[in-house]
Scaffold this motif. Sequence first.
Motif, PDB file in Angstrom:
ATOM      1  N   MET A  97       0.844  -1.196   0.000  1.00 25.35           N
ATOM      2  CA  MET A  97       0.000   0.000   0.000  1.00 25.35           C
ATOM      3  C   MET A  97       0.877   1.243   0.000  1.00 25.35           C
ATOM      4  N   LYS A  98       0.561   2.174  -0.914  1.00 22.21           N
ATOM      5  CA  LYS A  98       1.362   3.384  -1.020  1.00 22.21           C
ATOM      6  C   LYS A  98       0.955   4.389   0.049  1.00 22.21           C
ATOM      7  N   LYS A  99       1.942   5.041   0.645  1.00 20.79           N
ATOM      8  CA  LYS A  99       1.699   6.072   1.648  1.00 20.79           C
ATOM      9  C   LYS A  99       2.287   7.372   1.125  1.00 20.79           C
ATOM     10  N   TYR A 100       1.417   8.336   0.839  1.00 19.37           N
ATOM     11  CA  TYR A 100       1.838   9.601   0.258  1.00 19.37           C
ATOM     12  C   TYR A 100       2.171  10.622   1.342  1.00 19.37           C
ATOM     13  N   ASN A 101       2.894  11.672   0.924  1.00 21.17           N
ATOM     14  CA  ASN A 101       3.161  12.831   1.777  1.00 21.17           C
ATOM     15  C   ASN A 101       2.679  14.091   1.084  1.00 21.17           C
ATOM     16  N   LEU A 102       2.582  15.163   1.846  1.00 19.02           N
ATOM     17  CA  LEU A 102       2.281  16.460   1.263  1.00 19.02           C
ATOM     18  C   LEU A 102       3.443  16.899   0.380  1.00 19.02           C
ATOM     19  N   PHE A 103       3.201  17.888  -0.472  1.00 19.94           N
ATOM     20  CA  PHE A 103       4.258  18.437  -1.318  1.00 19.94           C
ATOM     21  C   PHE A 103       4.322  19.941  -1.081  1.00 19.94           C
ATOM     22  N   ILE A 104       5.355  20.369  -0.372  1.00 20.30           N
ATOM     23  CA  ILE A 104       5.487  21.777   0.010  1.00 20.30           C
ATOM     24  C   ILE A 104       6.935  22.218  -0.190  1.00 20.30           C
ATOM     25  N   GLY A 105       7.115  23.344  -0.862  1.00 18.81           N
ATOM     26  CA  GLY A 105       8.455  23.881  -1.060  1.00 18.81           C
ATOM     27  C   GLY A 105       9.361  22.980  -1.871  1.00 18.81           C
ATOM     28  N   TRP A 125      -6.346   1.279  -1.112  1.00 20.21           N
ATOM     29  CA  TRP A 125      -5.146   1.026  -1.910  1.00 20.21           C
ATOM     30  C   TRP A 125      -4.005   1.999  -1.592  1.00 20.21           C
ATOM     31  N   ALA A 126      -4.317   3.102  -0.883  1.00 20.18           N
ATOM     32  CA  ALA A 126      -3.264   4.069  -0.554  1.00 20.18           C
ATOM     33  C   ALA A 126      -3.688   4.876   0.668  1.00 20.18           C
ATOM     34  N   GLN A 127      -2.704   5.560   1.261  1.00 17.75           N
ATOM     35  CA  GLN A 127      -2.966   6.442   2.390  1.00 17.75           C
ATOM     36  C   GLN A 127      -2.564   7.865   2.028  1.00 17.75           C
ATOM     37  N   ILE A 128      -3.455   8.797   2.366  1.00 17.19           N
ATOM     38  CA  ILE A 128      -3.317  10.201   1.988  1.00 17.19           C
ATOM     39  C   ILE A 128      -3.062  11.025   3.249  1.00 17.19           C
ATOM     40  N   PRO A 129      -2.106  11.960   3.221  1.00 15.33           N
ATOM     41  CA  PRO A 129      -1.828  12.777   4.409  1.00 15.33           C
ATOM     42  C   PRO A 129      -3.011  13.644   4.797  1.00 15.33           C
ATOM     43  N   ASN A 130      -3.290  13.667   6.082  1.00  9.47           N
ATOM     44  CA  ASN A 130      -4.407  14.440   6.621  1.00  9.47           C
ATOM     45  C   ASN A 130      -3.889  15.810   7.056  1.00  9.47           C
ATOM     46  N   GLY A 131      -3.880  16.751   6.124  1.00  7.26           N
ATOM     47  CA  GLY A 131      -3.326  18.067   6.380  1.00  7.26           C
ATOM     48  C   GLY A 131      -4.222  18.921   7.251  1.00  7.26           C
ATOM     49  N   PRO A 156      -6.550  19.154  -3.493  1.00  7.38           N
ATOM     50  CA  PRO A 156      -7.401  18.247  -4.263  1.00  7.38           C
ATOM     51  C   PRO A 156      -8.503  17.669  -3.393  1.00  7.38           C
ATOM     52  N   SER A 157      -9.497  17.066  -4.030  1.00  4.71           N
ATOM     53  CA  SER A 157     -10.545  16.392  -3.269  1.00  4.71           C
ATOM     54  C   SER A 157      -9.936  15.313  -2.384  1.00  4.71           C
ATOM     55  N   GLU A 158     -10.471  15.185  -1.178  1.00  5.41           N
ATOM     56  CA  GLU A 158      -9.983  14.140  -0.276  1.00  5.41           C
ATOM     57  C   GLU A 158     -10.239  12.738  -0.816  1.00  5.41           C
ATOM     58  N   PHE A 159     -11.152  12.621  -1.785  1.00  5.36           N
ATOM     59  CA  PHE A 159     -11.450  11.308  -2.351  1.00  5.36           C
ATOM     60  C   PHE A 159     -10.469  10.913  -3.453  1.00  5.36           C
ATOM     61  N   THR A 160      -9.831  11.917  -4.081  1.00  5.29           N
ATOM     62  CA  THR A 160      -8.965  11.621  -5.226  1.00  5.29           C
ATOM     63  C   THR A 160      -7.731  12.521  -5.198  1.00  5.29           C
ATOM     64  N   SER A 161      -6.921  12.336  -4.191  1.00  7.52           N
ATOM     65  CA  SER A 161      -5.728  13.183  -4.025  1.00  7.52           C
ATOM     66  C   SER A 161      -4.474  12.592  -4.645  1.00  7.52           C
ATOM     67  N   ALA A 162      -4.478  11.283  -4.883  1.00  7.22           N
ATOM     68  CA  ALA A 162      -3.233  10.590  -5.231  1.00  7.22           C
ATOM     69  C   ALA A 162      -2.607  11.096  -6.525  1.00  7.22           C
ATOM     70  N   SER A 163      -3.412  11.280  -7.574  1.00  3.71           N
ATOM     71  CA  SER A 163      -2.831  11.672  -8.857  1.00  3.71           C
ATOM     72  C   SER A 163      -2.215  13.062  -8.797  1.00  3.71           C
ATOM     73  N   THR A 164      -2.795  13.960  -8.004  1.00  2.00           N
ATOM     74  CA  THR A 164      -2.213  15.301  -7.859  1.00  2.00           C
ATOM     75  C   THR A 164      -0.866  15.234  -7.149  1.00  2.00           C
ATOM     76  N   LEU A 165      -0.773  14.398  -6.128  1.00  4.51           N
ATOM     77  CA  LEU A 165       0.509  14.216  -5.440  1.00  4.51           C
ATOM     78  C   LEU A 165       1.528  13.555  -6.357  1.00  4.51           C
ATOM     79  N   GLU A 166       1.084  12.617  -7.184  1.00  3.27           N
ATOM     80  CA  GLU A 166       1.984  11.981  -8.159  1.00  3.27           C
ATOM     81  C   GLU A 166       2.529  13.013  -9.131  1.00  3.27           C
TER      82      GLU A 166
END
Length: 492
Positions: free
Chosen positions: A1-9, A32-38, A176-186
């Motif tokens: 399972m992929k675990k994403y992070n925020l993208f800042i700076g 299928w993945a985990q999204i950071p809860n900002g 991005p929407s909390e439901f579909t954040s992965a592609s924006t982080l990619e």
Amino acid sequence: MKKYNLFIGGEEVTPASGNWFDTENPYTAETWAQIPNGNADDVDKAAAAAHHALHNGTWAEMTPTERGAVLRRIGDVIAERAEQLAEVEVLDNGKLFSEMSGQLTYLPQWFYYYGGLADKIEGTVVPVDKKGYFLYTQRQPKGVVGIITPWNSPLLLLAWKLAPALAAGCTVVIKPSEFTSASTLELAALLGDAGVPPGVVNVVTGYGREVGAPLVEHPLISKVSFTGSDQTGRHINVAAADKLKHVSLELGGKSPNVVFDDADLEAAVNGVISGIFAATGQTCIAGSRLLVQETIHDEFVERLVALARTARMGDPMEESTDIGPVTTAAQYDKVLDYIDIAKKEGATVALGGRAADRPECGRGRFVEPTILTNVRNDMRIAQEEVFGPVLSVIPFADEADAVAIANDVRFGLGAGVWTSDIARAFRVSNRIASGTVWVNTYRAVSYMAPFGGMKDSGIGRENGLHAIDEFLETKSVWINTGAPSTSPFVMR
């Protein structure tokens, strides 16, 4: 399972909360993945990074031509990773791979187009009426832009905002929407390969209350660009107005697809099906109201039902699939609720009208393609956005009646007109209050074509030459070239 992070700076950053949330595949109903809860702290950090990049360092020092080259490289990077990004979008929102692959393959054109436009942003010399002065105007970036995107076509609708914003010289914070954040982080993780300097593009994921509201209200955000529901758009508009921020809002629709009795019926049936059942009806331009002339009503509905009945539901990654799952559990419940409301209002179910329980649907949330007849335009099903595979059929008598029904709704985003009479096509297109009208086609978009709504469907325009104006300010510069000094107490 992929675990994403925020993208800042320009870096991947763990959320200040130390928490992540699960994102689910709508077809398999599995995480299928985990999204950071900002939260607001992350927004503050991202806004500061974007503000610094706007005024200092590489991005601030770039010429417009150099910025344009960066945008074109973003297009190249997306083109190289289009299939990979499309697969991520399918995992996240359940739309057909064939549709998302087409979107991602087309997506680079936005960055090529606005990359070419970046150094065509010109001011003017004003032939001022006062002697001894030289007056010119400059077009300058509005500042840091907060971009909020929906779950149905995340990267496509992001590009509609991001490309002109960057071409104008702005920097951005994306929610991005909390439901579909992965592609924006990619995508954000790929921007360094295109030469995007740190801080120019930042992504903070999370929920509306914790991320969206602080982003809209943040003092360093000069403009908010939002795509989503009209209800949320209203809240954003109010919050932005309180801070005197610029906004552009692309909101909902209840688009009429108007079929006259002189239309090519086969083409019109295909167009109506595309307008409502493509993307599982989860699109703001869905042609959810079919206005069909009384003289062909029964024949047209019969043809429509016959074709819709052949639609194949199932795995969105399969090339043979025509209709995928509803993206979110809440949206699935909403669609079924609206069908029940329509039945109680007196509508007749000509097709579908229930949840799909076909074996090929697996554990996904599917709704049968639904066609409702005996619908009046004053019913809720005809007035409120369903955002699902539900079509309301409304008969009309003549051209004037068709236009009156088409406009008798608070939205004005899209509309379709089907006729073989070119004079009628011009007349009706002119009279329908809608930001886009398609004639003998439906659901066509381009980076060249301005897009946006009238009435409750929004404020501002995306795409085309007009879009970049949404991200620019005009400054007047007066230079005294010899005007004599006058009384300091009198306007010059």
